[in-house]
Design a protein around this motif. Structure first.
Motif, mmCIF file in Angstrom:
data_model
loop_
_atom_site.group_PDB
_atom_site.id
_atom_site.type_symbol
_atom_site.label_atom_id
_atom_site.label_comp_id
_atom_site.label_asym_id
_atom_site.label_seq_id
_atom_site.Cartn_x
_atom_site.Cartn_y
_atom_site.Cartn_z
ATOM 1 N N LEU A 195 13.596 6.461 -0.445
ATOM 2 C CA LEU A 195 14.129 7.617 0.272
ATOM 3 C C LEU A 195 15.618 7.787 0.013
ATOM 4 O O LEU A 195 16.119 8.919 -0.079
ATOM 5 C CB LEU A 195 13.855 7.480 1.771
ATOM 6 C CG LEU A 195 12.373 7.456 2.172
ATOM 7 C CD1 LEU A 195 12.228 7.393 3.692
ATOM 8 C CD2 LEU A 195 11.624 8.659 1.614
ATOM 9 N N GLU A 196 16.360 6.680 -0.108
ATOM 10 C CA GLU A 196 17.777 6.764 -0.450
ATOM 11 C C GLU A 196 17.993 7.447 -1.799
ATOM 12 O O GLU A 196 18.986 8.158 -1.999
ATOM 13 C CB GLU A 196 18.403 5.365 -0.483
ATOM 14 C CG GLU A 196 18.660 4.771 0.888
ATOM 15 C CD GLU A 196 19.256 3.379 0.794
ATOM 16 O OE1 GLU A 196 19.337 2.833 -0.334
ATOM 17 O OE2 GLU A 196 19.627 2.828 1.834
ATOM 18 N N LEU A 197 17.043 7.237 -2.714
ATOM 19 C CA LEU A 197 17.156 7.800 -4.055
ATOM 20 C C LEU A 197 16.512 9.179 -4.173
ATOM 21 O O LEU A 197 16.407 9.716 -5.273
ATOM 22 C CB LEU A 197 16.528 6.844 -5.075
ATOM 23 C CG LEU A 197 17.291 5.547 -5.326
ATOM 24 C CD1 LEU A 197 16.479 4.607 -6.201
ATOM 25 C CD2 LEU A 197 18.647 5.815 -5.966
ATOM 26 N N GLY A 198 16.078 9.738 -3.063
ATOM 27 C CA GLY A 198 15.512 11.085 -3.096
ATOM 28 C C GLY A 198 14.085 11.157 -3.581
ATOM 29 O O GLY A 198 13.613 12.216 -4.012
ATOM 30 N N ARG A 199 13.363 10.034 -3.504
ATOM 31 C CA ARG A 199 11.954 10.026 -3.857
ATOM 32 C C ARG A 199 11.101 10.156 -2.591
ATOM 33 O O ARG A 199 11.569 9.895 -1.483
ATOM 34 C CB ARG A 199 11.572 8.728 -4.568
ATOM 35 C CG ARG A 199 11.843 8.683 -6.059
ATOM 36 C CD ARG A 199 13.293 8.825 -6.405
ATOM 37 N NE ARG A 199 13.545 8.526 -7.817
ATOM 38 C CZ ARG A 199 14.713 8.702 -8.401
ATOM 39 N NH1 ARG A 199 15.740 9.213 -7.710
ATOM 40 N NH2 ARG A 199 14.869 8.397 -9.673
ATOM 41 N N ARG A 200 9.858 10.546 -2.765
ATOM 42 C CA ARG A 200 8.893 10.514 -1.679
ATOM 43 C C ARG A 200 8.245 9.123 -1.648
ATOM 44 O O ARG A 200 8.277 8.403 -2.640
ATOM 45 C CB ARG A 200 7.837 11.597 -1.850
ATOM 46 C CG ARG A 200 8.398 13.016 -1.771
ATOM 47 C CD ARG A 200 7.306 14.037 -2.067
ATOM 48 N NE ARG A 200 6.769 13.855 -3.415
ATOM 49 C CZ ARG A 200 5.484 13.966 -3.743
ATOM 50 N NH1 ARG A 200 4.576 14.221 -2.814
ATOM 51 N NH2 ARG A 200 5.098 13.808 -5.002
ATOM 52 N N PHE A 201 7.672 8.773 -0.524
ATOM 53 C CA PHE A 201 7.103 7.434 -0.380
ATOM 54 C C PHE A 201 5.833 7.500 0.453
ATOM 55 O O PHE A 201 5.744 8.255 1.425
ATOM 56 C CB PHE A 201 8.098 6.503 0.297
ATOM 57 C CG PHE A 201 7.520 5.160 0.681
ATOM 58 C CD1 PHE A 201 6.994 4.950 1.960
ATOM 59 C CD2 PHE A 201 7.465 4.126 -0.231
ATOM 60 C CE1 PHE A 201 6.455 3.722 2.309
ATOM 61 C CE2 PHE A 201 6.911 2.897 0.107
ATOM 62 C CZ PHE A 201 6.409 2.687 1.384
ATOM 63 N N VAL A 202 4.863 6.710 0.055
ATOM 64 C CA VAL A 202 3.716 6.441 0.917
ATOM 65 C C VAL A 202 3.398 4.960 0.787
ATOM 66 O O VAL A 202 3.407 4.391 -0.312
ATOM 67 C CB VAL A 202 2.497 7.315 0.560
ATOM 68 C CG1 VAL A 202 1.978 7.028 -0.844
ATOM 69 C CG2 VAL A 202 1.387 7.128 1.588
ATOM 70 N N GLY A 203 3.164 4.319 1.930
ATOM 71 C CA GLY A 203 2.887 2.897 1.911
ATOM 72 C C GLY A 203 2.397 2.421 3.257
ATOM 73 O O GLY A 203 2.497 3.133 4.257
ATOM 74 N N CYS A 204 1.865 1.218 3.273
ATOM 75 C CA CYS A 204 1.384 0.656 4.525
ATOM 76 C C CYS A 204 1.436 -0.856 4.434
ATOM 77 O O CYS A 204 1.665 -1.435 3.365
ATOM 78 C CB CYS A 204 -0.048 1.116 4.814
ATOM 79 S SG CYS A 204 -1.289 0.454 3.683
ATOM 80 N N ASP A 205 1.244 -1.500 5.571
ATOM 81 C CA ASP A 205 1.081 -2.948 5.611
ATOM 82 C C ASP A 205 0.140 -3.275 6.756
ATOM 83 O O ASP A 205 0.202 -2.640 7.809
ATOM 84 C CB ASP A 205 2.412 -3.661 5.790
ATOM 85 C CG ASP A 205 2.269 -5.146 5.494
ATOM 86 O OD1 ASP A 205 2.359 -5.526 4.321
ATOM 87 O OD2 ASP A 205 2.045 -5.938 6.443
ATOM 88 N N ILE A 206 -0.710 -4.242 6.547
ATOM 89 C CA ILE A 206 -1.745 -4.513 7.529
ATOM 90 C C ILE A 206 -1.249 -5.319 8.717
ATOM 91 O O ILE A 206 -1.868 -5.325 9.783
ATOM 92 C CB ILE A 206 -2.935 -5.244 6.855
ATOM 93 C CG1 ILE A 206 -4.190 -5.129 7.727
ATOM 94 C CG2 ILE A 206 -2.585 -6.699 6.555
ATOM 95 C CD1 ILE A 206 -5.456 -5.544 7.021
ATOM 96 N N ALA A 207 -0.089 -5.987 8.556
ATOM 97 C CA ALA A 207 0.280 -6.955 9.585
ATOM 98 C C ALA A 207 1.642 -6.743 10.212
ATOM 99 O O ALA A 207 1.819 -6.976 11.397
ATOM 100 C CB ALA A 207 0.222 -8.369 8.997
ATOM 101 N N VAL A 208 2.617 -6.348 9.449
ATOM 102 C CA VAL A 208 3.994 -6.440 9.914
ATOM 103 C C VAL A 208 4.608 -5.066 10.043
ATOM 104 O O VAL A 208 4.486 -4.231 9.147
ATOM 105 C CB VAL A 208 4.834 -7.301 8.937
ATOM 106 C CG1 VAL A 208 6.257 -7.434 9.449
ATOM 107 C CG2 VAL A 208 4.206 -8.674 8.791
#
Length: 238
Positions: A195-208
């Motif tokens: 996001l700092e670099l102006g990109r889009r992001f999608v992600g997840c984590d199961i635990a934390v």
């Protein structure tokens, strides 16, 4: 509908299966291996590796399937950047996925001594896996050293990875507005840098849950340098 540019709690494989084919030039993947804990059995896992041992483990088959799905969602000549440790690198786990070719290897020096039955571990490795057609023209930053020293704060997350290196890699293979995917995000440092670099992001984590991101950080400083390099290269091209 997946929530782009937000961090979510969820399953890595389900997230990947929910993305369209060819939607991203870059996927980061940091599997929760259990080989070091289950097979090497140093004997002090409970005391010194408590944080890592409490994270849900991924089976080898599950990791392989995640990599196959990552290959599907990658654009042609896109990259899967897969973290691995010495044990799994020697085991050659990444060779199970023949649709991706290993084109490079980065060694991250965490500047913190770890365990080892022979040599002592000090960091991890990053496999650079590319989807065909294989070409170096999609890699824009040729100044990244193959050995990268950078400290991290493991109190934030036992799996946290170097934000400065991640910033350079995102800048090397993506452009502003591109989607960066991280299905096992852990600390969500990839999200913050993307996001700092102006990109889009999608992600997840199961635990934390995502960690708070400091206003002034190595990621921010490295991001600024990446943007300066990209701006200079566009000026020269003009």
């Amino acid at each position: 509908m997946l929530d782009i540019s937000h961090a979510e709690r969820g399953d890595a494989l389900q997230l990947l299966r929910g993305l369209t084919s060819g939607c991203t030039p870059l996927v980061f993947f940091d599997p929760q291996y259990r080989g070091v804990l289950d097979k090497l059995k140093f004997g002090n896992e409970g005391a010194r590796q408590k944080g890592r041992a409490q994270l849900p483990a991924m089976t080898d088959d599950y990791i392989d399937e995640c990599c196959r799905e990552a290959a599907r969602i990658l654009a042609p000549s896109g990259y899967l950047l897969r973290w691995t440790d010495t044990f799994h690198l020697c085991e050659g786990d990444h060779l199970h996925i023949d649709v991706l070719k290993c084109v490079d290897l980065l060694a991250w020096d965490s500047l913190r001594i770890g365990m080892g039955k022979r040599t002592r571990r000090r960091g991890d490795y990053l496999l650079v896996l590319q989807k065909p057609p294989i070409t170096a023209t999609t890699w824009k930053d040729h100044g990244i050293p193959s050995r990268w020293p950078e400290k991290v704060d493991r109190k934030l997350h036992p799996h946290i990875k170097p934000a400065g290196l991640i910033a350079r890699l995102i800048g090397a293979v993506t452009s502003p507005g591109d989607l960066v995917v991280d299905p096992a995000a852990g600390s969500f440092v990839v999200k913050h840098v993307a996001l700092e670099l102006g990109r889009r992001f999608v992600g997840c984590d199961i635990a934390v849950a995502p960690i708070p991101h400091p206003r002034r950080s190595v990621a921010g400083e490295e991001s600024a340098r990446v943007m300066q390099r990209l701006s200079a290269s566009r000026t020269e091209a003009a």
